[in-house]
Design a protein around this motif. Structure first.
Motif, PDB file in Angstrom:
ATOM      1  N   LEU A 128       0.828  -1.210   0.000  1.00  0.00           N
ATOM      2  CA  LEU A 128       0.000   0.000   0.000  1.00  0.00           C
ATOM      3  C   LEU A 128       0.863   1.262   0.000  1.00  0.00           C
ATOM      4  CD1 LEU A 128      -2.782  -1.036   2.547  1.00  0.00           C
ATOM      5  CD2 LEU A 128      -3.006  -0.833   0.067  1.00  0.00           C
ATOM      6  N   THR A 129       1.943   1.252   0.786  1.00  0.00           N
ATOM      7  CA  THR A 129       2.830   2.414   0.839  1.00  0.00           C
ATOM      8  C   THR A 129       3.516   2.643  -0.499  1.00  0.00           C
ATOM      9  OG1 THR A 129       3.227   2.030   3.201  1.00  0.00           O
ATOM     10  CG2 THR A 129       4.798   3.432   2.042  1.00  0.00           C
ATOM     11  N   THR A 130       3.967   1.565  -1.136  1.00  0.00           N
ATOM     12  CA  THR A 130       4.649   1.694  -2.425  1.00  0.00           C
ATOM     13  C   THR A 130       3.705   2.232  -3.496  1.00  0.00           C
ATOM     14  OG1 THR A 130       6.075  -0.173  -1.827  1.00  0.00           O
ATOM     15  CG2 THR A 130       6.006   0.459  -4.145  1.00  0.00           C
ATOM     16  N   ILE A 131       2.490   1.693  -3.550  1.00  0.00           N
ATOM     17  CA  ILE A 131       1.513   2.159  -4.541  1.00  0.00           C
ATOM     18  C   ILE A 131       1.159   3.622  -4.306  1.00  0.00           C
ATOM     19  CG2 ILE A 131      -0.857   1.861  -5.361  1.00  0.00           C
ATOM     20  CD1 ILE A 131      -0.542  -1.140  -4.720  1.00  0.00           C
ATOM     21  N   ASP A 132       0.911   3.970  -3.050  1.00  0.00           N
ATOM     22  CA  ASP A 132       0.556   5.353  -2.717  1.00  0.00           C
ATOM     23  C   ASP A 132       1.709   6.306  -3.025  1.00  0.00           C
ATOM     24  OD1 ASP A 132      -1.101   7.404  -1.611  1.00  0.00           O
ATOM     25  OD2 ASP A 132       0.083   7.302   0.222  1.00  0.00           O
ATOM     26  N   MET A 133       2.945   5.870  -2.767  1.00  0.00           N
ATOM     27  CA  MET A 133       4.111   6.707  -3.038  1.00  0.00           C
ATOM     28  C   MET A 133       4.248   6.982  -4.536  1.00  0.00           C
ATOM     29  SD  MET A 133       8.126   5.873  -2.197  1.00  0.00           S
ATOM     30  CE  MET A 133       8.075   4.442  -3.293  1.00  0.00           C
ATOM     31  N   LEU A 134       4.082   5.948  -5.348  1.00  0.00           N
ATOM     32  CA  LEU A 134       4.204   6.127  -6.798  1.00  0.00           C
ATOM     33  C   LEU A 134       3.127   7.067  -7.334  1.00  0.00           C
ATOM     34  CD1 LEU A 134       5.012   2.440  -7.861  1.00  0.00           C
ATOM     35  CD2 LEU A 134       6.594   4.375  -7.726  1.00  0.00           C
ATOM     36  N   ILE A 135       1.883   6.859  -6.894  1.00  0.00           N
ATOM     37  CA  ILE A 135       0.788   7.723  -7.364  1.00  0.00           C
ATOM     38  C   ILE A 135       1.014   9.165  -6.930  1.00  0.00           C
ATOM     39  CG2 ILE A 135      -1.690   8.165  -7.185  1.00  0.00           C
ATOM     40  CD1 ILE A 135      -2.102   5.169  -6.834  1.00  0.00           C
ATOM     41  N   TYR A 136       1.467   9.353  -5.682  1.00  0.00           N
ATOM     42  CA  TYR A 136       1.660  10.701  -5.146  1.00  0.00           C
ATOM     43  C   TYR A 136       2.697  11.478  -5.952  1.00  0.00           C
ATOM     44  CZ  TYR A 136       3.308  14.371  -2.001  1.00  0.00           C
ATOM     45  OH  TYR A 136       3.699  15.574  -1.476  1.00  0.00           O
ATOM     46  N   TYR A 137       3.863  10.868  -6.188  1.00  0.00           N
ATOM     47  CA  TYR A 137       4.926  11.608  -6.875  1.00  0.00           C
ATOM     48  C   TYR A 137       4.622  11.797  -8.360  1.00  0.00           C
ATOM     49  CZ  TYR A 137       7.857  11.615  -2.752  1.00  0.00           C
ATOM     50  OH  TYR A 137       8.355  11.859  -1.492  1.00  0.00           O
ATOM     51  N   ILE A 138       3.903  10.867  -8.966  1.00  0.00           N
ATOM     52  CA  ILE A 138       3.517  11.056 -10.373  1.00  0.00           C
ATOM     53  C   ILE A 138       2.559  12.231 -10.510  1.00  0.00           C
ATOM     54  CG2 ILE A 138       2.242  10.024 -12.289  1.00  0.00           C
ATOM     55  CD1 ILE A 138       3.402   7.316 -11.468  1.00  0.00           C
ATOM     56  N   LEU A 139       1.545  12.276  -9.636  1.00  0.00           N
ATOM     57  CA  LEU A 139       0.578  13.370  -9.706  1.00  0.00           C
ATOM     58  C   LEU A 139       1.189  14.699  -9.263  1.00  0.00           C
ATOM     59  CD1 LEU A 139      -2.654  11.626  -8.336  1.00  0.00           C
ATOM     60  CD2 LEU A 139      -2.045  12.111 -10.711  1.00  0.00           C
ATOM     61  N   THR A 140       2.079  14.655  -8.263  1.00  0.00           N
ATOM     62  CA  THR A 140       2.702  15.896  -7.788  1.00  0.00           C
ATOM     63  C   THR A 140       3.581  16.516  -8.862  1.00  0.00           C
ATOM     64  OG1 THR A 140       2.679  15.067  -5.504  1.00  0.00           O
ATOM     65  CG2 THR A 140       4.153  16.901  -5.992  1.00  0.00           C
ATOM     66  N   LEU A 141       4.344  15.690  -9.564  1.00  0.00           N
ATOM     67  CA  LEU A 141       5.196  16.215 -10.630  1.00  0.00           C
ATOM     68  C   LEU A 141       4.384  16.816 -11.771  1.00  0.00           C
ATOM     69  CD1 LEU A 141       7.935  13.420 -10.768  1.00  0.00           C
ATOM     70  CD2 LEU A 141       8.153  15.723  -9.813  1.00  0.00           C
ATOM     71  N   ARG A 142       3.141  16.371 -11.923  1.00  0.00           N
ATOM     72  CA  ARG A 142       2.270  16.924 -12.968  1.00  0.00           C
ATOM     73  C   ARG A 142       1.420  18.088 -12.466  1.00  0.00           C
ATOM     74  NH1 ARG A 142       0.012  11.586 -16.279  1.00  0.00           N
ATOM     75  NH2 ARG A 142       2.080  10.786 -16.906  1.00  0.00           N
ATOM     76  N   HIS A 144      -0.721  18.122  -9.788  1.00  0.00           N
ATOM     77  CA  HIS A 144      -2.009  17.771  -9.191  1.00  0.00           C
ATOM     78  C   HIS A 144      -1.865  17.620  -7.674  1.00  0.00           C
ATOM     79  CE1 HIS A 144      -3.779  17.137 -13.154  1.00  0.00           C
ATOM     80  NE2 HIS A 144      -2.734  16.377 -13.471  1.00  0.00           N
ATOM     81  N   TYR A 145      -2.973  17.822  -6.967  1.00  0.00           N
ATOM     82  CA  TYR A 145      -2.988  17.657  -5.511  1.00  0.00           C
ATOM     83  C   TYR A 145      -3.421  16.230  -5.177  1.00  0.00           C
ATOM     84  CZ  TYR A 145      -4.199  18.257  -0.600  1.00  0.00           C
ATOM     85  OH  TYR A 145      -4.278  18.122   0.766  1.00  0.00           O
ATOM     86  N   TYR A 146      -2.723  15.626  -4.223  1.00  0.00           N
ATOM     87  CA  TYR A 146      -3.033  14.249  -3.847  1.00  0.00           C
ATOM     88  C   TYR A 146      -2.727  14.068  -2.368  1.00  0.00           C
ATOM     89  CZ  TYR A 146      -2.944   9.125  -3.822  1.00  0.00           C
ATOM     90  OH  TYR A 146      -3.186   7.799  -3.546  1.00  0.00           O
ATOM     91  N   VAL A 147      -3.611  13.389  -1.665  1.00  0.00           N
ATOM     92  CA  VAL A 147      -3.457  13.154  -0.232  1.00  0.00           C
ATOM     93  C   VAL A 147      -2.700  11.846  -0.019  1.00  0.00           C
ATOM     94  CG1 VAL A 147      -4.661  12.754   1.946  1.00  0.00           C
ATOM     95  CG2 VAL A 147      -5.566  14.410   0.301  1.00  0.00           C
ATOM     96  N   ARG A 148      -1.608  11.907   0.746  1.00  0.00           N
ATOM     97  CA  ARG A 148      -0.850  10.695   1.077  1.00  0.00           C
ATOM     98  C   ARG A 148      -1.576   9.940   2.187  1.00  0.00           C
ATOM     99  NH1 ARG A 148       4.521   9.716  -0.103  1.00  0.00           N
ATOM    100  NH2 ARG A 148       4.019   7.748   0.902  1.00  0.00           N
ATOM    101  N   TRP A 149      -2.548   9.124   1.806  1.00  0.00           N
ATOM    102  CA  TRP A 149      -3.374   8.423   2.786  1.00  0.00           C
ATOM    103  C   TRP A 149      -2.634   7.278   3.482  1.00  0.00           C
ATOM    104  CZ3 TRP A 149      -3.453   3.418   1.255  1.00  0.00           C
ATOM    105  CH2 TRP A 149      -3.273   3.150  -0.103  1.00  0.00           C
ATOM    106  N   SER A 150      -1.498   6.862   2.940  1.00  0.00           N
ATOM    107  CA  SER A 150      -0.779   5.722   3.532  1.00  0.00           C
ATOM    108  C   SER A 150       0.202   6.135   4.627  1.00  0.00           C
ATOM    109  CB  SER A 150      -0.013   4.964   2.441  1.00  0.00           C
ATOM    110  OG  SER A 150       1.056   5.747   1.942  1.00  0.00           O
ATOM    111  N   ARG A 151       0.392   7.419   4.849  1.00  0.00           N
ATOM    112  CA  ARG A 151       1.389   7.843   5.836  1.00  0.00           C
ATOM    113  C   ARG A 151       1.087   7.361   7.256  1.00  0.00           C
ATOM    114  NH1 ARG A 151       3.290  13.998   5.069  1.00  0.00           N
ATOM    115  NH2 ARG A 151       1.055  14.415   5.242  1.00  0.00           N
TER     116      ARG A 151
END
Length: 744
Positions: A128-142, A144-151
């Protein structure tokens, strides 16, 4: 065919059997429960998995992951680029994954996956942490706002590793206590709601108001009244919540007094009693489970070591191989000495199950040959170190007179600091440096740093020396004076050492030091609670309350006009917010203290909605009511047990140490024990200290000096052994020794 079988028996156990037994013994004596694999080099893997180097690597990765929110959005250190946080997170996850793979490779996977839950938790949290991390940095670099729900899930990593079994034990204790806590909590909340209905029914018709510019209604809304009464249980709003009714009529005080008597003094104390009782019961159940596992392990390794012998016992040869596997640096003389501690009639008899059980306990005692425990000076310059002047110096350092002089110097140094008379600082500093050097000379550098008080004293001397040197050159280097003032405060800590030299206080300090290792585990669980609520709070309340510069028009209302006239704004609590990780932790700590916590919660309720009260209520129930009370129960129970043992000096391992020393002496060994002169020293400390008597005692030939002369003139130093307890802090010698009694 028969001859072949007999030949196999005479070969003894295989190397893998011996290594397996050694790994199990090391795990038992270290307080670890490991389901070792039967087809792996478990001893080598165990030493690697539980080595100090690997422990600190995993610990650093764990701490880095928990401190990562400092540079993540919303970041306290906002200047750090996002890719730094990404690299740190990838590295820490890689280390934690390597630790998990190593522990899985070490253990019996089928048994582990059948009995334990934490491997599944680690795999789930990691994915879950790995998936959330990948989605977060992909959207952040583009953009977009994204909540790191796995923290919030990061706190489960230490829980889900093999090395986190102490954390799992505490959490299991909490979960097992919850059903009994729930019964009391239900009655408590029912009482709060009952008093809420009663309070609204009595006071609603009076149409009273809270004082202040807001003038909010008083005891008219059921939810608001229930919240105010719950806060009253923590005494945070007492007597403020009572004053409008008190001003109207003195009879209303009876209502609030009855509420406090029932809910604060009855239910809160009852809750602590239930938690304490259940904590002790669950702790006993946990210990019984540990002893059962140890017994099962003992029988398994005994059968593996004795199955290839001609008798049903462990031969001396197998015992020697086992000792070399457990203690690779051990010599032949110490192997013989440990065998002697088991009181075996002769080497042909071998070890039966009960004697093997006793060996398990005796390995917690450290036996050191005196000729290998010499200091550097003893080895390099024996003629000088063993000379008469040298023995006088050593005797002086170990005397009460020396300690009395040091105590007088500490008091004199404290007086000079209080009087700001810095001219004598170099003199005191030189004398304290001389004290450290003399102690290192007398007992050796290695032994010096094995005592906590010596480490503490050395740190104070080192900091004081640094301060004095920097203060001498501050004009030329233009150093920050605030840093030097902080170092000056540290020098005052020498007074702690003065308290530690008093026998009564030394018992308390010693007790506290023994409780600290387990105490850290409970503090870690407390921090896990903080971390989860900090992550939720930042995602929910970030930017709602902001501290602005003083010249800003909205500075007094924390950037939100809805706070105008509230207690939160009047107290200037704008810095208490969830805008970054460190501020969130500080705010949660303030909520734990409960003083003014309703004002802090009220500020966030004002800028959001009354639903926000659920967040603060949940934190108070989890952190204060449950975790903090269990923490209190642990401190009370552990401190009472350790304090009783320390004060009576009836340590649980003393009886076995007496048996070991007696058996060694009967075989011609000379044994030096740490507590040989305990009774003598205790009698000295009980009486009133006399400087003259201490001086006379030093001048007279002391027992220590005569012992030094005797030992130095002994020819056979290999027969002189130092005996001391070195077992794990959680080891119960009595229970460990009596494992085979349960088997019989």
């Amino acid at each position: 065919m028969t001859t072949t079988v007999r030949s196999n028996k005479l070969t003894g156990p295989t190397t893998s059997d011996v290594d397996f037994a050694a790994a199990e013994i090391l795990a038992i004596n270290a307080g670890h429960y490991v389901r070792f694999a039967l087809d792996k080099p478990v001893l080598r893997l165990y030493r690697l998995s539980y080595s100090k180097l690997w422990y600190w690597i995993v610990w650093l990765a764990d701490v880095s992951l928990l401190l990562l929110p400092c540079i993540e959005r919303p970041a306290y250190f906002s200047d750090v680029p996002p890719w730094v946080a990404l690299i740190i997170e990838i590295l820490t996850l890689a280390i934690l994954l390597a630790s998990f793979i190593l522990s899985m490779h070490l253990q019996n996977k089928r048994k582990l996956l059948r009995e334990a839950v934490y491997p599944y938790i680690f795999v789930g949290v990691f994915l879950l942490t790995t998936i959330d991390m990948l989605i977060y940095y992909i959207l952040t670099l583009r953009g977009h706002y994204y909540v790191r729900w796995s923290r919030p899930l990061r706190v489960l990593f230490p829980f889900a590793l093999q090395a986190g079994q102490n954390v799992r034990r505490v959490i299991r204790n909490i979960l097992r206590t919850l059903p009994n806590i729930a019964n009391v909590m239900f009655l408590f909340l029912f009482s709060v709601l009952t008093f809420t209905l009663l309070g609204v029914g009595i006071l609603k018709a009076r149409q009273l108001q809270y004082p202040g510019s807001t003038g909010s209604a008083y005891f008219t809304n059921y939810l608001d009244t229930a919240w105010d009464l719950y806060v009253l249980t923590t005494t945070a709003n007492n007597p403020d919540v009572m004053m409008p009714a008190f001003n109207a009529s003195i009879l209303y005080v009876i209502f609030f007094m009855a509420y406090l008597l029932v809910n604060l003094y009855l239910f809160m104390n009852l809750l602590l009693a239930v938690i304490f009782s259940n904590y002790k019961q669950h702790l006993q159940d946990e210990q019984q489970l540990v002893h059962k596992r140890q017994l099962d392990t003992l029988i398994v390794i005994f059968e593996r070591l004795s199955s290839q012998e001609t008798t049903s016992c462990i031969s001396f040869e197998t015992y020697s191989r086992l000792m070399r596997a457990v203690k690779p640096e051990i010599g032949e003389n110490l192997i013989e000495a440990y065998w002697t501690t088991l009181d075996v009639p002769n080497k042909e008899h071998g070890l039966n199950l009960k004697q093997f059980n006793e060996l398990l306990l005796n390995l917690n005692f450290e036996l050191v040959q005196r000729n290998t425990d010499k200091t550097i000076l003893q080895k390099s310059l024996p003629s000088i170190y063993n000379s008469k002047p040298s023995r006088i110096i050593i005797d002086f350092v170990n005397s009460d007179l020396f300690r009395a002089i040091i105590n007088l110097l500490i008091v004199g140094n404290a007086v000079s600091l209080a009087a700001s008379y810095n001219a004598l600082e170099w003199m005191f500093l030189s004398l304290f440096i001389l004290e450290a050097v003399l102690k290192m000379y007398a007992i050796g550098v290695k032994e010096y740093f094995q005592h906590r008080w010596n480490i503490f004293d050395f740190a104070i001397v080192f900091v004081s020396t640094t301060y004095s040197l920097l203060a001498a050159i501050i004009d030329s280097l233009s150093l920050n004076r605030e840093v030097l003032d902080a170092i000056l405060v540290i020098r005052v800590l020498r007074l702690v050492k003065l308290i530690g030299n008093v026998e009564r206080f030394k018992v308390i300090f010693g007790t506290f030091s023994k409780v600290i290792p387990t105490l850290i585990t409970y503090l870690r669980v407390m921090f896990m609670t903080y971390y989860v609520f900090a992550m939720i709070g930042m995602e929910t309340f970030q930017g709602k309350i902001v501290q602005l510069k003083q010249n800003d028009t909205l500075a007094e209302v924390c950037n939100d006009t809805r706070l105008n006239g509230t207690e939160f704004a009047r107290a200037q609590y704008c810095r208490n917010n969830f805008n970054d990780y460190l501020s969130s932790l500080i705010l949660l700590f303030e909520l734990t203290v409960v003083n003014q916590w309703h004002v802090l919660a009220g500020g966030f309720v004002t800028v959001t909605s009354k639903v926000s009260r659920l967040f603060f209520l949940a934190f108070h129930l989890c952190a204060v009511i449950v975790v903090l009370n269990i923490f209190t129960a642990f401190v009370i129970d552990s401190f009472l047990n350790q304090y009783t043992l320390s004060k009576s000096k009836e340590f649980p391992w003393i009886q076995q140490e007496n048996i070991i020393a007696g058996r060694l002496k009967r075989k011609g060994y000379r044994v030096i024990r740490r507590y040989d002169n305990a009774e003598h020293s205790e009698e000295v400390t009980r009486g009133k200290f006399s400087f003259l008597k201490a001086l006379q005692a030093f001048i007279r030939p002391s027992v220590y000096r005569r012992m030094t002369v005797v030992l130095e003139t002994m020819r056979d130093e290999e027969r002189t052994l130092l005996l001391r307890w070195s077992g794990h802090v959680d080891t119960d010698p009595t229970a460990l020794l009596n494992l085979t009694n349960e088997a019989s």
